[in-house]
Write an enzyme that holds these catalytic residues in place. Structure first.
Site, PDB file in Angstrom:
ATOM      1  N   GLU A  90     -19.209   3.892  -1.735  1.00 53.27           N
ATOM      2  CA  GLU A  90     -18.321   3.343  -2.751  1.00 53.27           C
ATOM      3  C   GLU A  90     -18.875   3.238  -4.185  1.00 53.27           C
ATOM      4  O   GLU A  90     -18.157   3.781  -5.249  1.00 53.27           O
ATOM      5  CB  GLU A  90     -17.786   2.103  -2.316  1.00 53.27           C
ATOM      6  N   ASP A 100      -9.537  -8.698  11.215  1.00 51.44           N
ATOM      7  CA  ASP A 100     -11.087  -7.897  10.735  1.00 51.44           C
ATOM      8  C   ASP A 100     -11.820  -9.168  10.224  1.00 51.44           C
ATOM      9  O   ASP A 100     -13.191  -8.875  10.691  1.00 51.44           O
ATOM     10  CB  ASP A 100     -10.735  -6.981   9.582  1.00 51.44           C
ATOM     11  N   PHE A 124     -14.712  -3.463  -0.979  1.00 50.88           N
ATOM     12  CA  PHE A 124     -15.720  -2.330  -0.944  1.00 50.88           C
ATOM     13  C   PHE A 124     -15.593  -1.645  -2.278  1.00 50.88           C
ATOM     14  O   PHE A 124     -16.515  -0.942  -2.555  1.00 50.88           O
ATOM     15  CB  PHE A 124     -16.058  -1.278   0.312  1.00 50.88           C
ATOM     16  N   HIS A 162      -5.730  -3.603   1.504  1.00 54.08           N
ATOM     17  CA  HIS A 162      -5.892  -4.521   2.482  1.00 54.08           C
ATOM     18  C   HIS A 162      -6.676  -5.797   1.852  1.00 54.08           C
ATOM     19  O   HIS A 162      -7.649  -6.423   2.312  1.00 54.08           O
ATOM     20  CB  HIS A 162      -7.214  -4.007   3.335  1.00 54.08           C
ATOM     21  N   SER A 197      -5.376   4.366   5.950  1.00 55.99           N
ATOM     22  CA  SER A 197      -5.043   3.051   5.828  1.00 55.99           C
ATOM     23  C   SER A 197      -4.570   2.959   4.408  1.00 55.99           C
ATOM     24  O   SER A 197      -3.631   1.935   4.042  1.00 55.99           O
ATOM     25  CB  SER A 197      -5.961   2.116   6.034  1.00 55.99           C
ATOM     26  N   ARG A 229       0.801  -1.195   0.187  1.00 55.03           N
ATOM     27  CA  ARG A 229       0.105   0.033   0.025  1.00 55.03           C
ATOM     28  C   ARG A 229       0.813   1.336  -0.099  1.00 55.03           C
ATOM     29  O   ARG A 229       0.318   2.231  -0.337  1.00 55.03           O
ATOM     30  CB  ARG A 229      -1.086  -0.039   1.136  1.00 55.03           C
ATOM     31  N   ARG A 261      -2.362  -4.741   2.961  1.00 51.76           N
ATOM     32  CA  ARG A 261      -2.116  -4.072   4.452  1.00 51.76           C
ATOM     33  C   ARG A 261      -0.562  -4.304   4.839  1.00 51.76           C
ATOM     34  O   ARG A 261       0.084  -3.736   5.493  1.00 51.76           O
ATOM     35  CB  ARG A 261      -3.324  -3.960   5.303  1.00 51.76           C
TER      36      ARG A 261
HETATM   37  C1  LIG Z   1     -18.921  -0.842   2.818  1.00 50.29           C
HETATM   38  C2  LIG Z   1     -18.018  -0.123   3.689  1.00 50.29           C
HETATM   39  N1  LIG Z   1     -17.244   0.705   3.600  1.00 50.29           N
HETATM   40  C3  LIG Z   1     -16.123   1.152   4.195  1.00 50.29           C
HETATM   41  C4  LIG Z   1     -15.758   0.433   5.681  1.00 50.29           C
HETATM   42  C5  LIG Z   1     -14.835   0.670   6.296  1.00 50.29           C
HETATM   43  N2  LIG Z   1     -15.170   1.391   7.553  1.00 50.29           N
HETATM   44  C6  LIG Z   1     -15.461   0.613   8.651  1.00 50.29           C
HETATM   45  S1  LIG Z   1     -16.153   1.624  10.071  1.00 50.29           S
HETATM   46  C7  LIG Z   1     -15.832   2.925   9.087  1.00 50.29           C
HETATM   47  C8  LIG Z   1     -16.498   4.406   9.476  1.00 50.29           C
HETATM   48  C9  LIG Z   1     -17.870   4.214  10.218  1.00 50.29           C
HETATM   49  O1  LIG Z   1     -18.163   5.422  10.750  1.00 50.29           O
HETATM   50  P1  LIG Z   1     -19.290   5.581  11.686  1.00 50.29           P
HETATM   51  O2  LIG Z   1     -20.656   4.631  11.024  1.00 50.29           O
HETATM   52  O3  LIG Z   1     -19.500   6.945  11.864  1.00 50.29           O
HETATM   53  O4  LIG Z   1     -18.901   4.496  12.878  1.00 50.29           O
HETATM   54  P2  LIG Z   1     -17.986   5.155  14.111  1.00 50.29           P
HETATM   55  O5  LIG Z   1     -16.866   5.670  13.534  1.00 50.29           O
HETATM   56  O6  LIG Z   1     -18.817   5.953  14.798  1.00 50.29           O
HETATM   57  O7  LIG Z   1     -17.710   3.876  14.909  1.00 50.29           O
HETATM   58  C10 LIG Z   1     -15.408   2.772   7.580  1.00 50.29           C
HETATM   59  C11 LIG Z   1     -15.571   3.567   6.601  1.00 50.29           C
HETATM   60  C12 LIG Z   1     -16.821  -0.750   5.672  1.00 50.29           C
HETATM   61  N3  LIG Z   1     -16.701  -1.477   6.690  1.00 50.29           N
HETATM   62  N4  LIG Z   1     -17.692  -0.890   4.693  1.00 50.29           N
END
Ligand SMILES: Cc1ncc(C[n+]2csc(CCOP(=O)(O)OP(=O)(O)O)c2C)c(N)n1
Lengths: 280, 364
Positions: free
Chosen positions: B60, B119, B85, B111, B39, B12, B169
């Site tokens: 996405e 994960d 994603f 990743h 990341s 990455r 990653r």
């Molecule tokens: C479809 C998808 N895109 C990206 C991710 C990566 N991802 C995991 S958590 C997150 C942020 C989520 O933010 P929020 O819903 O506000 O949760 P918080 O930060 O409050 O835990 C991302 C982008 C994912 N899990 N699924």
């Protein structure tokens, strides 16, 4: 001893939420990876849902027909769900220490293949859990007529996924008044403040215009959360959205309201510090 | 060994640095963020060229389609996220808005593979290549180390048309050099040999070189071919490997269904059918764990490549008894032997102890 699920005082629920927070810290420090912020910030919601007499569930019979179901749409927040399920008696608390380890039932994101009691669906790809919950609510209300309710929690960053709004539209279209979504509104996501990464506001008006019954609530106030779920159960002809204002990392001062804590575990020293704060 | 390890770095970083390099020389390069810019290293570009970076939130499908719109306006947009994603969540957008439009969109899938570790299955994308290589007009690149990732990123930024780069990653051995040849669509032979060919991609190229050294001790000279471009695939190099080596093992951190191995097999059966074996994930989802223990449990190490070579050579020699004695990797859709069966209640102390040992080994 697990906590039973019954109508409780806000003080009792506050104590349970603190125990959930301690378990989140304990499991994350052992896992050495995973999400701290969201789980800590939503512990109060989970304590009320599972141990405040809101949901109809039976830890001894996790597949009981007609049970209320909960879907964690924000799958990355599973440390709080695991800690809650263990405290409610779905599985031994000692298993929390296997979080994210090779072969554990406590996968980094909930995996239905591992058959952990209380996990109704695999989630982790944001924006999908909510649709699954809508499908379940549709089945309960319009096909099985079993009176069961379906709850689902999303992050606020997660609301940026377009599929969320497809689920919301469908829930309102079918007037799923047995469906309750909860938004963990901490205004934090990975890259920063939700308002900076992709603005989702105004939220209340958005959900209202999609024909939802909207309840705004302080997500750390156990009495107010109980009242919100009570209100949901009285609403007819519409789904409900509870927008819970929370702070990421709530309960641990150095994590509070800091998006940097979205996706990392505490170091052993930080965990000790956190557990000290959570002891009082 | 012609190729020697001189360090370890995640691919990455090559992607992130390649993007900055591209941005320096071409103002049309723009980057879209999907809320994990740190990341997947697009933050390097964001810090350097804030005016050419656009945060798209966790969306996405929209980001991919907006990228198509930017491309149709003369820009060269890169969108990066978890491979899970940005290859599959947005599959229809990639198919219609990007590929059918022949829009000059570049996707960075981070990743990738099972090595993303704790994960778990949701984030361990193992099916992306199968889909991406089926898309008309798509170019699909899977670099083997940090430096190759940088070269590949620059290469797809300078070509015209849709392209996807798959990277990981975790740190992986660095062994290619500035002067190691890299041309899109051209497979490189990293080790000469005519007894068997090991055709690999991504981090499995290094594992193949290690396996080849082991085999050499037994007098088996394996050719190791790095297929960094899965599409368009280097038909000539593969056909030559089949013709000159007479047996092939493929290795990839992906499902064996529809991945690089399938692509190679297609070329082989059409030109010079020879026995083949496939190292990859065998029709199962991944699971949580440390990257190293997962690579081992899911059969993605030099040792697995070594065993597959032995097997393919036995098959070629017609030693069927010996073949049957070797464990057959089936298509059962089950976790591999090393991974506990779903639903088992685990001896917790044992799990924690295993984890501790794995961590120690990783350090050592
Ligand atoms: C479809 C998808 N895109 C990206 C991710 C990566 N991802 C995991 S958590 C997150 C942020 C989520 O933010 P929020 O819903 O506000 O949760 P918080 O930060 O409050 O835990 C991302 C982008 C994912 N899990 N699924």
């Amino acid at each position: 001893m697990p906590f039973t699920n019954e109508r409780r005082t806000p003080e009792q629920l506050a104590e349970i939420a603190t125990e959930i927070r301690r378990d989140i810290i304990r499991s994350l420090v052992e896992a050495k990876s995973g999400h701290s912020g969201g789980p800590l910030g939503s512990a109060d919601i989970f304590a009320v849902l599972y141990m405040g007499g809101v949901m109809n569930h039976d830890p001894a019979h996790p597949h009981m027909p007609g049970r209320d179901r909960f879907i964690l749409s924000a799958g990355h927040m599973c440390p709080v769900l695991y800690a809650t399920l263990a405290n409610a008696g779905f599985f031994p608390k000692s298993e929390l220490l296997t979080l994210r380890k090779f072969g554990s039932r406590l996968q980094g994101h909930p995996g239905r293949d591992m058959m952990l009691p209380g996990i109704e669906s695999s989630t982790g790809s944001l924006g999908q859990g909510l649709s699954i919950a809508v499908g379940m609510a549709l089945s309960d209300k319009l096909l099985d007529h079993n009176g069961a309710r379906v709850y689902s929690l999303t992050g606020d960053g997660e609301l940026e996924e377009g599929s969320i709004w497809e689920a919301v539209m469908a829930a309102a279209h079918y007037k799923l008044d047995n469906f309750c979504m909860i938004v963990d509104n901490n205004d934090c996501q990975i890259d920063g403040r939700v308002t900076d990464v992709m603005n989702i506001y105004p939220l209340k008006e958005k959900f209202e215009s999609f024909n939802f019954h909207v309840i705004m609530v302080d997500g750390h106030n156990h009495g107010a959360l109980l009242a919100a779920f009570d209100e949901f159960k009285t609403v007819t002809g519409k789904p409900t959205c509870i927008i819970a204002k929370t702070y990421m990392g709530h309960g641990v001062s150095f994590m509070e309201d800091r998006y940097e804590w979205h996706g990392k575990p505490p170091s052993p020293e930080q965990a000790e510090e956190a557990l000290k704060e959570l002891a009082e | 060994m012609a190729y020697e390890q001189y360090g370890a770095k995640a691919t990455r970083f090559g992607f992130g640095e390649g993007l900055v390099e591209l941005g320096e020389h071409d103002e049309r390069i723009v980057v879209l963020g999907g809320d994990i810019t740190g990341s997947v290293m697009t933050n390097l570009f964001k810090d350097r060229f804030p005016d050419r970076f656009f945060s798209m939130g966790i969306a996405e499908q929209n980001a991919t389609t907006v990228a198509a719109g930017l491309a149709l306006s003369g820009k060269i947009p890169f969108f990066a996220s978890y491979g899970a994603f940005c290859a599959l969540r947005n599959a229809d957008q990639l198919r219609i808005s990007v590929c059918y439009n022949e829009a000059n969109v570049k996707i960075g899938g981070g990743h990738s593979g099972i090595s993303v570790g704790p994960d778990g299955a949701t984030h361990q994308v193992l099916e992306d290549m199968a889909f991406l290589r089926a898309l008309p007009h798509m170019t699909l690149v899977v670099p083997c180390d940090y430096l190759e990732a940088k070269k590949a990123t620059i290469a797809i930024g300078r070509m015209e048309g849709p392209a996807y780069i798959r990277f990981g990653r975790e740190p992986v051995p660095s062994f290619t050099r500035e002067d190691t040849p890299f041309r899109l669509g051209k497979a490189e032979t990293f080790r000469e040999g005519n007894d068997v060919a090991i055709i690999a991609t991504g981090c499995m190229v290094w594992e193949s070189l290690v396996a080849a050294e082991e085999l050499a001790k037994e007098g088996i000279q394996a050719r190791v071919v790095n297929v960094h471009t899965i599409k368009p695939i280097d038909t000539e190099a593969i056909a030559a490997a089949a013709r000159e080596c007479g047996a092939i093992v493929t290795a990839e951190e992906h499902q064996i269904m529809g991945g690089m191995g399938s692509a190679v097999a297609q070329v082989v059966v059409k030109n010079t059918p020879v026995p083949m074996e496939f190292v990859g994930v065998t029709d199962t989802f991944g699971g949580s764990g440390n990257p190293n223990e997962l690579m081992k449990a899911f059969g993605l190490t030099s040792n697995d490549i070594y065993n597959s070579v032995k097997k393919v050579l036995a098959r070629r020699a017609g030693e069927w008894n010996q073949v049957q004695a070797m464990t057959e990797v089936g298509f059962e859709g089950q976790h591999p032997a090393g991974y506990p069966k779903p639903g088992t209640v685990f001896p917790i102390e044992e799990l924690i102890e295993n984890d501790r040992k794995a961590a120690e080994n990783a350090v050592a």
